[in-house]
Design a protein around this motif. Structure first.
Motif, PDB file in Angstrom:
ATOM      1  N   PHE A 178      25.056 -86.578 -38.834  1.00 23.76           N
ATOM      2  CA  PHE A 178      24.919 -87.404 -38.306  1.00 23.76           C
ATOM      3  C   PHE A 178      25.434 -88.304 -38.371  1.00 23.76           C
ATOM      4  N   VAL A 237      30.177-100.951 -33.430  1.00 25.37           N
ATOM      5  CA  VAL A 237      29.308-100.626 -33.863  1.00 25.37           C
ATOM      6  C   VAL A 237      28.107-100.884 -32.760  1.00 25.37           C
ATOM      7  N   ARG A 250      28.172 -89.084 -33.380  1.00 28.94           N
ATOM      8  CA  ARG A 250      26.939 -87.860 -33.030  1.00 28.94           C
ATOM      9  C   ARG A 250      25.685 -88.368 -33.762  1.00 28.94           C
ATOM     10  N   ARG A 251      24.658 -88.407 -33.105  1.00 31.71           N
ATOM     11  CA  ARG A 251      23.621 -88.829 -33.532  1.00 31.71           C
ATOM     12  C   ARG A 251      23.002 -87.648 -32.891  1.00 31.71           C
ATOM     13  N   PRO A 252      21.251 -88.128 -33.193  1.00 31.13           N
ATOM     14  CA  PRO A 252      20.461 -86.345 -32.543  1.00 31.13           C
ATOM     15  C   PRO A 252      19.797 -86.243 -31.555  1.00 31.13           C
ATOM     16  N   MET A 282      19.523-109.495 -27.782  1.00 38.50           N
ATOM     17  CA  MET A 282      20.354-108.702 -26.815  1.00 38.50           C
ATOM     18  C   MET A 282      21.306-107.370 -28.142  1.00 38.50           C
ATOM     19  N   THR A 283      21.583-106.873 -27.224  1.00 38.27           N
ATOM     20  CA  THR A 283      22.935-105.575 -28.260  1.00 38.27           C
ATOM     21  C   THR A 283      23.452-105.194 -27.567  1.00 38.27           C
ATOM     22  N   VAL A 284      24.508-104.823 -28.233  1.00 36.17           N
ATOM     23  CA  VAL A 284      25.287-103.021 -27.376  1.00 36.17           C
ATOM     24  C   VAL A 284      26.044-102.428 -28.417  1.00 36.17           C
ATOM     25  N   ASP A 285      24.871-101.034 -28.194  1.00 40.08           N
ATOM     26  CA  ASP A 285      24.827-100.572 -29.461  1.00 40.08           C
ATOM     27  C   ASP A 285      25.746 -98.909 -29.199  1.00 40.08           C
ATOM     28  N   PHE A 286      26.698 -99.004 -29.394  1.00 43.03           N
ATOM     29  CA  PHE A 286      27.471 -98.415 -29.554  1.00 43.03           C
ATOM     30  C   PHE A 286      27.324 -96.459 -30.165  1.00 43.03           C
ATOM     31  N   LEU A 287      26.634 -96.802 -31.387  1.00 40.98           N
ATOM     32  CA  LEU A 287      25.745 -95.083 -31.686  1.00 40.98           C
ATOM     33  C   LEU A 287      25.015 -95.335 -31.127  1.00 40.98           C
ATOM     34  N   GLN A 288      24.521 -95.429 -30.008  1.00 38.57           N
ATOM     35  CA  GLN A 288      23.392 -94.808 -28.561  1.00 38.57           C
ATOM     36  C   GLN A 288      23.827 -93.678 -27.797  1.00 38.57           C
ATOM     37  N   LEU A 325      20.934-103.471 -25.431  1.00 40.70           N
ATOM     38  CA  LEU A 325      19.802-103.604 -25.246  1.00 40.70           C
ATOM     39  C   LEU A 325      19.099-104.616 -25.414  1.00 40.70           C
ATOM     40  N   ALA A 326      18.066-105.543 -24.612  1.00 41.26           N
ATOM     41  CA  ALA A 326      17.487-106.384 -24.903  1.00 41.26           C
ATOM     42  C   ALA A 326      16.005-106.566 -24.860  1.00 41.26           C
ATOM     43  N   GLU A 350      15.957-100.632 -22.829  1.00 38.48           N
ATOM     44  CA  GLU A 350      17.176-100.334 -22.227  1.00 38.48           C
ATOM     45  C   GLU A 350      17.376-101.234 -21.318  1.00 38.48           C
TER      46      GLU A 350
END
Lengths: 395, 464
Positions: free
Chosen positions: A121, A200, B324-326, B389-395, B404-405, B418
């Motif tokens: 991961f 990221v 690549r996240r679970p 808030m953030t923009v999360d490219f890993l989610q 996400l806010a 979200e």
């Protein structure tokens, strides 16, 4: 009810630290054995059987004390496994320190390990208890990225200024890692590469995030009065503090994402214990939890190394560079080492150990006498915070 | 005055539409005759049922019947109606009934009218990529509250016929609608429709109505029937904008007719599927106070066009690899049940000593530390302001990147959520957002629902 502190009550007399790497050919067992073996070798004549009790910190590389007692074939010894988010390695040390300070044991060992690279991961993952499914499963970069725009907004930094500050922090810590044979990343990274890296989360690019690696660390701890029996250059604990947050920052509107209140409390506590009134002048070096570049920025203020709203200027002025007024993360930090969770806190202490013993080679901070290790876990608004100060002499 | 009728109504069309089935289309302008309404990737028939029902209010002691209709149930064995009732706050005495299939919207409405209950219908319609009717079906939901006696539309008559023939069908687990040659069923549908129309008008003692709406899965049959019944064709125009919305279509057409009605107007509404059902309504003076703020037409005209690739990804018709996240964990039954007030009702706690709101609800006040001195505090109708808030490219998400806010809720309390239904792709600190009940993910065959946040739906300018 009082916090009596831990000044000059215990000392580290031996330490070992594996290189932090993609250790494809080593298991968590191997890493622990390597770290323990190296720690024993650092104090002449010290045998594993001399150690009365053990602690092992790991977030997910093992359960229970057998994480350590099995690979090392410890027979009849107490071993405690601890976990406290990303401050797990520090938690191992903290409990071991209390055990000798209490008089329950004469000599104990604190270890920490994480084997992250057996998973494919990206970033860190965690297993949580079964739930109602209503909590946001924040990624670490997502959660910590909230700090950057909040800080910039509060103190009037433009997007470009913020970028320059974050880039300097990443650039500095990578520069420092070049000089450290144990670091995972040993190449200098240009400011241009850092600035233009793939995003990221929020304003954070790849180089604003610490890496993922494997590693283990071991420390042998005794009461201060026994320290010189084991080495001529022990390092003495001057202060030890820990706060587990109420997570109220994530629930109430007063929290503004420009500080870790838990860290600020531990800093005050640990400075009081160590008798430090001006940390920027009195500390020789600080190892802090630079999991992401804005974390280090905010920590400079929470640790009192910069005034509120001024850390960004100090960063740009080179105050925290290796040759600067207040060297921060001279070993390369999480940025160069990656973040094997159970090992990181002890890895910070390992740099304090080397520096205070004048063994840090090319990156030695001249005349280092007082060093701080600051480690945190969780996320802004909901974190656990650890701080310790070490000195080269008693008193 | 009839003893049966509609006392309130609500329609919901999702925020998105598809105007082209060409890959890499540079323009999403409506240049074809047909577009379809598209639900977001986190919507299903449960969440859209909730959206259409946002105006419903309940008394705690009330005995109530909630009829839920869909051809796309979220579970087969488990009742989607039970989930919907929990979210909309239906009292515990509620009888929740599920209806299934393309006729179910009419069946649920008939039941609600007969028993002074509530009828909700919702559908997500998916034709196989490349098929001729890909833009001819769409997503949406409608709700009719038939409780009380202050009707906005009184039921004058109804009529039904049933006939067995194979036209539209879908096996359990199949994604795509199957259909026979449309030419086969045209005459069958048209005859059924004209028969029930004639019967219902006769019972109502009317020769014609102010408005006639026809819902039929076969568009050619619908067009012919509208012509024969001398419909103004407005129902057909709406269908060309949003597509045929399955079990929700009858409801959406009635809502559209109510949006345009004046007191004294009459409506003939017909649903044709495996037979036909006709309803004749007379609109009353109460309509003036109950018209919905966003009409069906306004909702249809402000849908935001999307690229074909994005639509295919939302429906999981193409599999694009994410980070690549679970896989997210499936939620567990006991905590979901224990915390149903929070999970489905967004009910936080408010301290009786210091008024601090804790979200999620907490037995110990986050401000004053008082233990077990709190009352329930519902947040589901409360907007909030973006604190961070953030923009999360890993989610992992079917519409990256995830935003996400952190929301400071009006009236107190903070929660993270979200962001959904956000055509601009941007969110600013200080922006106002509204809660919206969505599917967070599905894992191990279990749907995980909770409240996201979205920009306020406005009447805005047309994206047509």
């Amino acid at each position: 009810m009082a916090n009596h502190g831990m000044r000059d009550r215990v000392a580290i007399v031996a330490m070992g630290c594996t290189p932090f790497r993609d250790h494809w050919n080593k298991s968590a067992d191997d890493l622990l054995i390597d770290a323990v073996k190296e720690s024993l070798q650092s104090s002449e004549g010290l045998e594993l059987d001399d150690i009365d009790a053990f602690w092992v910190g790991t977030q997910g590389s093992g359960m229970a004390g057998v994480t350590l007692s099995k690979p090392l074939q410890l027979k009849g010894k107490p071993v405690t496994r601890v976990e406290n988010y990303c401050a797990t390695g520090s938690e191992s040390f903290r409990n071991a320190a209390f055990a000798v300070a209490s008089g329950a044991y004469d000599i104990v060992m604190a270890t920490g390990v994480e084997k992250l690279k057996d998973s494919s991961f990206a970033g860190l993952t965690a297993s949580w208890p079964p739930s109602d499914g209503t909590d946001i499963n924040w990624t670490a970069p997502g959660a910590f990225s909230l700090l950057a725009p909040a800080y910039a907004h509060k103190y009037g930094l433009s997007e470009d200024q913020l970028r320059e500050v974050l880039t300097h922090i990443a650039w500095k810590n990578h520069q420092n890692g070049v000089l450290n044979e144990r670091a995972q990343f040993r190449s200098a990274v240009s400011k241009e590469t850092i600035t233009n890296a793939q995003k990221v989360a929020g304003p954070l690019g790849v180089f604003d995030c610490s890496g993922v690696s494997d590693g283990a660390v071991a420390a042998v701890i005794v009461r201060a009065e026994d320290a010189y029996k084991y080495t001529d250059r022990p390092i003495f604990l001057k202060g030890l503090s820990f706060v587990s947050g109420a997570c109220d920052g994530a629930m109430t509107s007063s929290y503004d994402y420009t500080t870790f209140p838990e860290v600020a409390i531990t800093a005050r506590d640990v400075y009081d214990q160590a008798g430090i009134t001006n940390p920027r002048e009195e500390l020789s070096l600080v190892e802090c939890h630079d999991c992401f570049t804005p974390t280090e920025l905010v920590l400079m203020e929470d640790l009192g190394l910069s005034n509120r709203g001024e850390a960004w200027k100090d960063v740009l002025n080179g105050t925290f560079d290796r040759m600067g007024e207040m060297p921060v993360n001279v070993d390369g930090g999480l940025k160069s080492f990656g973040h094997p969770i159970g090992a990181t806190g002890l890895r910070m202490m390992f740099e304090c150990w080397l520096q205070l013993r004048n063994e840090a080679g090319e990156r030695q901070v001249p005349g280092a006498t007082l060093a701080m290790a600051q480690n945190l876990g969780g996320q802004p608004g909901a974190c656990v915070a650890f701080a310790a100060i070490f000195g080269k002499s008693l008193g | 005055m009839s003893a049966n009728g509609i006392s309130n109504y609500g329609a919901y069309l999702p925020s998105w539409k598809l105007t082209t089935t060409k890959f890499g289309a540079e323009s999403f302008k409506l240049n074809s005759k047909q577009s379809r309404s598209v639900s977001y990737f986190d919507e299903d028939t449960v969440t859209m049922s909730v959206e259409a029902s946002c105006c419903l209010k309940f008394q705690d002691s009330e005995s109530c019947e909630v009829n839920v209709a869909t051809a796309t149930p979220t579970y087969l064995d488990k009742s989607p109606a039970a989930s919907i009732c929990e979210v909309i706050g239906a009292p515990s005495h509620t009888r929740a009934i599920d209806f299934h299939g393309l006729r179910s919207g009419a069946s649920g409405l008939w039941n609600a009218l007969s028993n002074h209950g509530i009828s909700i219908s919702a559908d997500v319609r998916v034709s196989a990529p490349g098929s001729a009717d890909e833009l001819a079906v769409g997503d949406g939901s409608a709700m009719f509250d038939c409780r009380g006696d202050e009707f906005i539309a009184s039921l004058l008559s109804s009529s039904s016929r049933t006939e067995e023939f194979l036209d539209r069908w879908r096996l359990p687990g199949e994604s795509f609608i199957s259909s026979w040659d449309d030419r086969f069923s045209i005459d069958i549908y048209v005859e059924l429709i004209t028969q029930v129309a004639t019967d219902a008008l006769a019972i109502a003692k009317l020769e014609s109505t102010t408005r006639t709406v026809v819902s039929c899965p076969n568009p050619r049959a619908a067009a012919l029937a509208r012509k024969l019944l001398k419909s103004s064709g407005e129902d057909g125009e709406l269908e060309k904008l949003i597509g045929f919305t399955g079990s929700a279509h009858l409801g959406l057409l009635i809502c559209d007719a109510l949006d345009q009605s004046e007191p004294g107007d009459t409506i003939l509404a017909i649903n044709a599927a495996d037979g036909a059902d006709a309803f004749v309504f007379e609109v009353t003076g109460h309509i003036k106070n109950k018209k919905q703020s966003h009409t069906v037409r306004q909702q249809a005209q402000t849908q935001h066009p999307i690229a074909y690739e994005r639509y295919l990804r939302w429906r999981s018709l193409i599999d694009l690899r994410g980070p690549r996240r679970p896989e997210p964990d499936a939620p567990a039954a006991p905590p979901m049940w224990r915390r149903a007030d929070w999970k489905y009702g967004l009910v936080a706690s408010r301290c009786l000593k210091c008024e601090t709101v804790c979200a999620p609800p907490a037995r110990v006040c986050s401000n004053c530390g008082s233990i077990d001195t709190f009352v329930q505090h519902s947040m589901k109708d409360l907007g909030g302001t973006v604190a961070s808030m953030t923009v999360d490219f890993l989610q992992p998400t079917l519409d990256p990147p995830m935003i996400l806010a952190v929301i400071d809720v009006n009236g107190g309390g903070r929660r993270s959520a979200e962001v959904t239904d956000n055509p601009s792709g941007e969110i600013q600190v200080g922006e106002k957002l509204q809660p919206s009940f969505r599917k967070i993910h599905s894992s191990n065959g279990i749907h995980n629902y909770f409240w996201k946040v979205r920009p306020e739906r406005t009447e805005g300018e047309s994206h047509g």
